[in-house]
Design a protein around this motif. Structure first.
Motif, PDB file in Angstrom:
ATOM      1  N   GLY A 242       0.817  -1.213   0.000  1.00 14.87           N
ATOM      2  CA  GLY A 242       0.000   0.000   0.000  1.00 14.87           C
ATOM      3  C   GLY A 242       0.845   1.254   0.000  1.00 14.87           C
ATOM      4  N   GLN A 243       1.923   1.251   0.772  1.00 10.79           N
ATOM      5  CA  GLN A 243       2.804   2.417   0.803  1.00 10.79           C
ATOM      6  C   GLN A 243       3.463   2.646  -0.544  1.00 10.79           C
ATOM      7  OE1 GLN A 243       5.351   1.303   4.033  1.00 10.79           O
ATOM      8  NE2 GLN A 243       4.110   2.308   5.585  1.00 10.79           N
ATOM      9  N   VAL A 244       3.898   1.566  -1.196  1.00 11.80           N
ATOM     10  CA  VAL A 244       4.524   1.704  -2.516  1.00 11.80           C
ATOM     11  C   VAL A 244       3.539   2.282  -3.523  1.00 11.80           C
ATOM     12  CG1 VAL A 244       5.502   0.406  -4.444  1.00 11.80           C
ATOM     13  CG2 VAL A 244       6.224  -0.105  -2.117  1.00 11.80           C
ATOM     14  N   LEU A 245       2.327   1.736  -3.540  1.00 10.62           N
ATOM     15  CA  LEU A 245       1.327   2.239  -4.479  1.00 10.62           C
ATOM     16  C   LEU A 245       0.966   3.697  -4.189  1.00 10.62           C
ATOM     17  CD1 LEU A 245      -1.082  -0.792  -4.862  1.00 10.62           C
ATOM     18  CD2 LEU A 245       0.093   0.373  -6.706  1.00 10.62           C
ATOM     19  N   ALA A 246       0.824   4.033  -2.917  1.00  4.05           N
ATOM     20  CA  ALA A 246       0.474   5.413  -2.569  1.00  4.05           C
ATOM     21  C   ALA A 246       1.589   6.371  -2.967  1.00  4.05           C
ATOM     22  CB  ALA A 246       0.192   5.517  -1.075  1.00  4.05           C
ATOM     23  N   SER A 624       3.952 -10.193  -5.475  1.00 10.90           N
ATOM     24  CA  SER A 624       2.986  -9.368  -6.213  1.00 10.90           C
ATOM     25  C   SER A 624       3.509  -7.962  -6.451  1.00 10.90           C
ATOM     26  CB  SER A 624       1.662  -9.298  -5.447  1.00 10.90           C
ATOM     27  OG  SER A 624       1.872  -8.835  -4.129  1.00 10.90           O
ATOM     28  N   LEU A 625       4.586  -7.567  -5.739  1.00  9.76           N
ATOM     29  CA  LEU A 625       5.130  -6.230  -5.946  1.00  9.76           C
ATOM     30  C   LEU A 625       5.724  -6.078  -7.344  1.00  9.76           C
ATOM     31  CD1 LEU A 625       5.615  -3.509  -4.588  1.00  9.76           C
ATOM     32  CD2 LEU A 625       7.798  -4.358  -3.749  1.00  9.76           C
ATOM     33  N   ARG A 626       6.139  -7.176  -7.951  1.00  7.46           N
ATOM     34  CA  ARG A 626       6.674  -7.100  -9.315  1.00  7.46           C
ATOM     35  C   ARG A 626       5.606  -6.605 -10.281  1.00  7.46           C
ATOM     36  NH1 ARG A 626      11.317 -10.093 -10.532  1.00  7.46           N
ATOM     37  NH2 ARG A 626      12.260 -11.141  -8.756  1.00  7.46           N
ATOM     38  N   ALA A 630       5.669  -3.135 -12.396  1.00 12.22           N
ATOM     39  CA  ALA A 630       5.487  -3.114 -13.857  1.00 12.22           C
ATOM     40  C   ALA A 630       4.337  -2.194 -14.258  1.00 12.22           C
ATOM     41  CB  ALA A 630       5.249  -4.530 -14.365  1.00 12.22           C
ATOM     42  N   GLY A 631       3.226  -2.262 -13.526  1.00 11.43           N
ATOM     43  CA  GLY A 631       2.108  -1.382 -13.840  1.00 11.43           C
ATOM     44  C   GLY A 631       2.437   0.083 -13.613  1.00 11.43           C
TER      45      GLY A 631
END
Length: 760
Positions: A242-246, A624-626, A630-631
């Motif tokens: 969540g932190q990475v996506l945010a 799943s972080l890969r 990529a996205g």
């Protein structure tokens, strides 16, 4: 109004590609932010739901059987007490899977810390061998209600009656035993007790732990666990995702806003005459501003609504962690508000950046100002003239001059293009750091591939001999791990002795030295933060009633136990407790060995006396972080493409004024095309250099900050290799040049009448 709509429609037909990219980029940004919120909710809500429904304990104390736990009910701040329940240690086997467990004698289903049954039924007094398994343990054992568990070395059989969720710290193979609820008669030889405390104010947890340990006596307390530790373990990797996506979602939003601002500003400079004509025929400044503002708000709104709709409709159907996270998040009360607030916030931010650029369009005077014909940016600089004197290709010299002649504008362009490229460099650094955990685990605190525990039926020397006989075992390090109370008696940490003076354990150090001398130890970042100490300090911890004073000579990278680990040699622990024997063994395997195959052979060789587990790797939970990285790279590439198209369009328009002069001095259409391509390539090269120079150290700092906050510590970051960075730079620069080639070629071959019209 009709004229405004016709102008907006005409502009859309002219810039369809730019509009499509903006819609897709906005959709990707909003989708990333919504997924980040879903992961945050998923990380916290399941545990919080279990804790609330189970009326969970804020503090759990494991004590010796002689502890007078009845005194704890009278402590100020203790709302209620559960237990004491007798506990015993055992190893169970189900369908070939083994696990170390804590048998907890529970005469009735507790009211506090109440296990929430997910399948099966609770204990039956008429079934003395019936047990209920904690759900994570049940998954590890592949056990369901009705299955039978065996206890190696004994004739006992336990029947699984049910599976239940618990808010207590979760089962971790080789690190923390799983929880098994049984009748007191199923724990015939209890070695301790566990008691749960429910506090009136959870914020006083540390203070109440200190009071409880003082009342009971530190010698009777074996382990302390709190609700904060259980929650942190439950959140685990989901919070990190969540932190990475945010982080990247917000960075991409800023990059998209700047790209839109730059695109509008460039188009305004290229259409000053058209805007002046519109004002001359009656358009007000407000109408001009609204055309640009509403047009780009519509693009952003379309992308945001599309992202929110896709997440709502299809998010829970995505297989794996993201689908589970969205499914849980959609059931939260705050989700509808978030589905509106996040897209609205993104649209408003893009609208704000659009409004700043559109405001300049409203200030364009209604009378066109003649634009001078000449080299863009003024006369050639001394460097450019000397370069021409050296007979360098004129196209290269003029292209470089065009790219950097107007310094404020050029720097702004480079900065806007560098931002998405910088975030891509950070994303690549995250990718390579995950690869480092997989390819070189010994560098990040995981030198051993297998962890082995031997029961009392196999002596230390015999167990070591069995392990070392396997041809794929490169080294076996005997050790022991005990729970120790920290100074102040507010928490327990893991005190670990691994290796001996003859065969020291190969710790992965971020700073300092390995422990060689007497009383020397290394500690994880989590322990240093907990005790507020540094490398070089002495610390005092308590094991039972025995103090252990250690000199911290280094900081090790510790992925286990949130870094709350202090490690020394087994010899040092034996100096304080001569009767202490090796209870665990860390195995370093040969490079070509398969850990699972070796674990199977060792389990068979131990004849039921060895509990063998593969050492958990933090990268296993981040697979799943890969896909996330990529996205994110795809979204950032779209934003970079928008800015690049803006740069190309602005360069081509400004080149129209120079076209007559360039043809007059003898440049061919191919050379004029090369001027624009070179200018675009120089801008892209400057952006790539800036993104790489800033992005690599920024990514290292960012990853180390995350490592420090998680307790692992700094020193785990791995930047992209020079070859990967060179490939990234070459792809960005060559891609920019290729995109600029076609519009530059068309502009260079324009008719003389069209060129005169553009200059007029």
């Amino acid at each position: 109004m009709r004229a405004v709509l016709r102008w907006a429609h005409s502009d859309l037909r002219t810039h369809r590609g730019e509009a499509l990219f903006l819609v897709l980029a906005t959709a990707g940004i909003v989708g990333s932010l919504l997924l980040a919120m879903a992961l945050f909710g998923y990380a916290t809500n399941p545990w919080q739901r279990v804790f609330t429904q189970a009326h969970g304990a804020h503090v759990s104390l494991h004590t010796g059987p002689s502890a007078q736990v009845g005194k704890l009910a009278g402590l100020d701040g203790v709302e209620s007490v559960a237990g004491p329940y007798p506990t015993g240690s055992a190893t169970v086997v189900s369908r070939g899977a083994r696990a170390s467990v804590e048998l907890r004698g529970t005469p009735a289903r507790p009211a506090m810390g109440r296990p929430l049954l997910t399948s099966g039924s609770w204990l039956d007094p008429d079934d003395a061998d019936g047990v209920v398994l904690e759900s994570r343990l049940a998954r590890a054992l592949l056990a369901e209600p009705g299955d039978t568990l065996t206890l190696p070395g004994t004739a006992r059989r336990l029947t699984v009656r049910g599976v239940a969720d618990s808010a207590e710290p979760r089962y971790r193979p080789g690190e923390r035993p799983g929880l098994v609820w049984a009748l007191p008669s199923a724990v015939p030889d209890p070695r301790g007790e566990v008691i749960g405390l429910r506090l009136s104010d959870p914020g006083d947890t540390d203070y109440l732990v200190q009071r409880a340990v003082t009342v009971l006596g530190s010698g009777t307390v074996d382990e302390v666990s709190t609700w904060q530790q259980a929650r942190a373990e439950a959140q685990g990797d989901n919070r990190l995702l969540g932190q990475v996506l945010a982080l990247f979602g917000l960075g991409a939003l800023v990059a998209a806003g700047l790209a839109v601002h730059g695109a509008i500003a460039t188009r305004i400079r290229g259409h000053l005459r058209d805007i002046s004509v519109l004002k001359a025929i009656g358009f007000t400044p407000g109408q001009v501003v609204r055309v640009f503002l509403f047009q780009h708000l519509a693009y952003a709104l379309l992308g945001a609504v599309a992202a929110a709709a896709l997440i709502s409709a299809l998010g829970s159907r995505v297989p794996g962690r993201f689908g589970d996270a969205v499914g849980v998040w959609q059931g939260l009360p705050a989700t509808p508000a978030a589905l509106v607030a996040v897209p609205a916030g993104a649209v408003l931010f893009i609208g704000a950046t659009t409004g700043l650029a559109a405001w300049r369009a409203g200030r364009v005077p209604p009378v066109p100002v003649p634009r001078p014909v000449g080299a863009a940016g003024g006369a050639l600089s001394g460097v450019a003239r000397r370069a021409l004197g050296l007979r360098l290709p004129p196209a290269l010299v003029l292209g470089w001059h065009k790219a950097f002649a107007r310094r404020p504008r050029s720097l702004a362009t480079v900065a806007r293009l560098a931002l998405p490229l910088l975030l891509i460099v950070v994303a690549m650094s995250a990718w390579t750091t995950i690869d480092r955990f997989r390819s070189s685990p010994e560098q990040v605190g995981l030198p051993a591939a297998l962890s082995v525990r031997a029961d009392s039926g196999l002596s230390g020397p015999d167990a070591l001999a069995v392990l070392e006989r396997d041809p794929q075992v490169a080294a076996a390090y005997p050790g022991a791990q005990v729970a120790a109370l920290v100074p102040g008696q507010t928490a327990t940490i893991a005190l670990r002795g691994l290796g001996t003076g003859r065969a020291p354990y190969p710790y992965a150090l971020a700073e300092g030295d390995r422990p060689h001398g007497r009383d020397e130890a290394v500690a994880g970042q989590g322990l240093l933060d907990l005790l507020d100490v540094r490398v070089g300090d002495w610390v005092r911890v308590t094991v039972g009633e025995q103090p252990q004073i250690l000199h911290i000579v280094g900081r090790s990278i510790e992925p286990e136990n949130a870094g709350r680990v202090i490690s020394t040699s087994l010899d040092t622990l034996r100096e304080n407790d001569p009767a202490l024997g090796a209870t665990l063994y860390q195995l370093r395997l040969r490079p070509d060995a398969d850990p699972r195959e070796v674990a199977g052979r060792l389990t068979a060789a131990g004849q039921g006396h060895l509990d063998v587990h593969t050492v958990s790797n933090p990268a296993d939970g981040l697979s799943s972080l890969r896909a996330v990285v990529a996205g994110l790279i795809a979204v950032l590439a779209l934003i970079g493409l928008i800015e690049l198209l803006t740069v190309i369009g602005g360069t081509v328009r400004e080149g129209e004024r120079d076209l007559l002069a360039l043809k007059a001095v003898g440049l061919s259409p191919r050379q004029i095309t090369a001027v624009t391509v070179t200018a675009t390539g120089c801008t892209a090269s400057a952006a790539v250099l800036a993104a790489t120079a800033v992005g690599v150290p920024f990514a290292r700092w960012l990853i180390d900050v995350q490592g420090r906050s998680s307790g692992i510590g700094a020193g785990i970051a791995q930047g992209p290799s020079p070859a990967l960075l060179a490939l990234f730079a070459a792809a960005a620069v060559l891609g920019a040049a290729a995109l600029a080639a076609l519009p530059a070629s068309r502009a260079a071959r324009r008719r003389l009448a069209d060129t005169l019209s553009a200059v007029a």
